[in-house]
Design a protein around this motif. Sequence first.
Motif, PDB file in Angstrom:
ATOM      1  N   SER A   1     -13.914  13.710   4.574  1.00  0.00           N
ATOM      2  CA  SER A   1     -14.543  13.694   5.865  1.00  0.00           C
ATOM      3  C   SER A   1     -15.189  15.140   6.320  1.00  0.00           C
ATOM      4  N   VAL A   2     -14.825  16.182   5.877  1.00  0.00           N
ATOM      5  CA  VAL A   2     -15.733  17.238   6.179  1.00  0.00           C
ATOM      6  C   VAL A   2     -17.061  17.112   5.510  1.00  0.00           C
ATOM      7  N   VAL A   3     -17.035  16.551   4.308  1.00  0.00           N
ATOM      8  CA  VAL A   3     -18.429  16.360   3.476  1.00  0.00           C
ATOM      9  C   VAL A   3     -19.210  15.719   4.284  1.00  0.00           C
TER      10      VAL A   3
ATOM     11  N   GLY B   1      -4.391  12.110   1.098  1.00  0.00           N
ATOM     12  CA  GLY B   1      -4.459  12.752   2.276  1.00  0.00           C
ATOM     13  C   GLY B   1      -5.364  13.783   2.344  1.00  0.00           C
ATOM     14  N   VAL B   2      -5.271  14.556   1.104  1.00  0.00           N
ATOM     15  CA  VAL B   2      -6.057  15.699   0.889  1.00  0.00           C
ATOM     16  C   VAL B   2      -7.588  15.288   0.784  1.00  0.00           C
TER      17      VAL B   2
ATOM     18  N   SER C   1       0.799  -1.149   0.006  1.00  0.00           N
ATOM     19  CA  SER C   1       0.124   0.170   0.005  1.00  0.00           C
ATOM     20  C   SER C   1       0.976   1.106   0.009  1.00  0.00           C
ATOM     21  N   THR C   2       0.361   2.451  -0.615  1.00  0.00           N
ATOM     22  CA  THR C   2       1.068   3.403  -0.643  1.00  0.00           C
ATOM     23  C   THR C   2       0.245   4.699  -0.338  1.00  0.00           C
ATOM     24  N   LYS C   3       1.012   5.437   0.569  1.00  0.00           N
ATOM     25  CA  LYS C   3       0.082   6.813   1.208  1.00  0.00           C
ATOM     26  C   LYS C   3       0.736   8.003   0.449  1.00  0.00           C
ATOM     27  N   THR C   4      -0.220   8.810  -0.382  1.00  0.00           N
ATOM     28  CA  THR C   4       0.119   9.779  -1.163  1.00  0.00           C
ATOM     29  C   THR C   4      -0.577  11.081  -0.374  1.00  0.00           C
ATOM     30  N   MET C   5       0.147  12.428  -0.989  1.00  0.00           N
ATOM     31  CA  MET C   5      -0.298  13.647  -0.314  1.00  0.00           C
ATOM     32  C   MET C   5      -1.571  13.855  -0.907  1.00  0.00           C
TER      33      MET C   5
ATOM     34  N   LEU D   1     -12.394   9.212  -7.005  1.00  0.00           N
ATOM     35  CA  LEU D   1     -11.362  10.204  -7.032  1.00  0.00           C
ATOM     36  C   LEU D   1     -10.148   9.990  -6.922  1.00  0.00           C
ATOM     37  N   ASP D   2      -9.794   9.440  -5.594  1.00  0.00           N
ATOM     38  CA  ASP D   2      -8.307   9.155  -5.329  1.00  0.00           C
ATOM     39  C   ASP D   2      -7.807   8.272  -6.231  1.00  0.00           C
TER      40      ASP D   2
END
Length: 392
Positions: A43-45, A36-37, A29-33, A371-372
């Motif tokens: 989460s806000v939505v 994160g955005v 697994s790879t985490k990208t910037m 989207l991600d």
Amino acid sequence: MSSLAGSGGGLLSKLAKLDAYPKLNEDFSTKTMSGGVITIASSVVMLLLFISEVRIFTALQTTHELVVDTSRGETITINVDVTFPRMPCAWLSLDTMDISGDLHLDVDHDVYKQRLDAKGNPIREAQKHDVHSTKHTAPPVNPNVTCASCYGAEEVAGQCCNTCDEVRAAYRKKGWALTTVDHIEQCKHDEYMDSIKEQVGEGCKIWGRLEVNKVAGNFHFAPGRSYQQGNMHVHDVAPFGDAKMDFSHTINSLSFGTSYPGMRNPLDNVKAKQPQRGDDVTGMFQYFLKVVPTSYTTLTSSKPLSTNQFSVTENFREGQGGPGRMLPGVFFFYDLSPIKVQIVEKKSSFMHFLTSVCAIVGGVFTISGILDAGVYQGERLVKKKMQLGKFS
């Protein structure tokens, strides 16, 4: 024993094959910037949509249904509060009539009058206004008084008019206008005439409730005492002479029944001013009301509240003062609608709230995942072209 363990292990392995959520090793697994955005934004939505759904769940909602009004033999309570800044209380009469033209003399009234000075300040304590006191069909004769003259208005020889009201009644039956009462002995100490002279230049506030039959009719504020003469409803304006009558008014409130949450009455705080185009100009303010029976059922009560809504159109009829001319005043003509509105309060069920929350979380999570993935693949494609020198 070993065969039992083997069969148990086979069952668990088959159950694992039904897993619709396969797990990835952290090494793959790879985490990208950008991920994160998108995570923060999603989460806000989700939080905003969740708060909106909570507000909908906790808020009261109402449903409206139209049915035929089948009620019969009921009465309507009219709550009225009107201020006349240029009409004295002693000059005003409040009457109610139904569609047949009969005066409502046998219904329960609870109306009060408050005298106002020229600036609108109260002069005295409010007094209860007896609607019945302004209507006389056959005033009683006082047997202790010597038979007094009717001043030429006798119907039969020897008729007595021992009070000022009896003299007025005799003149009305003859069709004569009693323009002045200064020469009439019975009217020299009449409290009604004294109050008319005393309150010149004052205003009046009238408020209270009227109980009327549930049929079309009207109630009105007009000058002078009102009488039922045969089939006619008349007002005696002779005591006022040529005095100018200004029926400019403010309707502080008007309703047909008890109010319910969210109810709006279109005539509340409405002001109407009489045109000032001459000393002899007067007029009739007319309000045509369409009353709609309404029932309102709350969440805490199974018994509906019976009340009424109404719509209104208004008109002003200008006329000239003087005997035989149009009667000035403020008239409210109301008619009943055959359709009844049923309003019921309700709240969303918890299962509906839970379903909506799951839809919010699942929908936002799925859209943000798509989207991600698109952003991630786009970034990989750009980097690959840059490494090959094909991206400029």
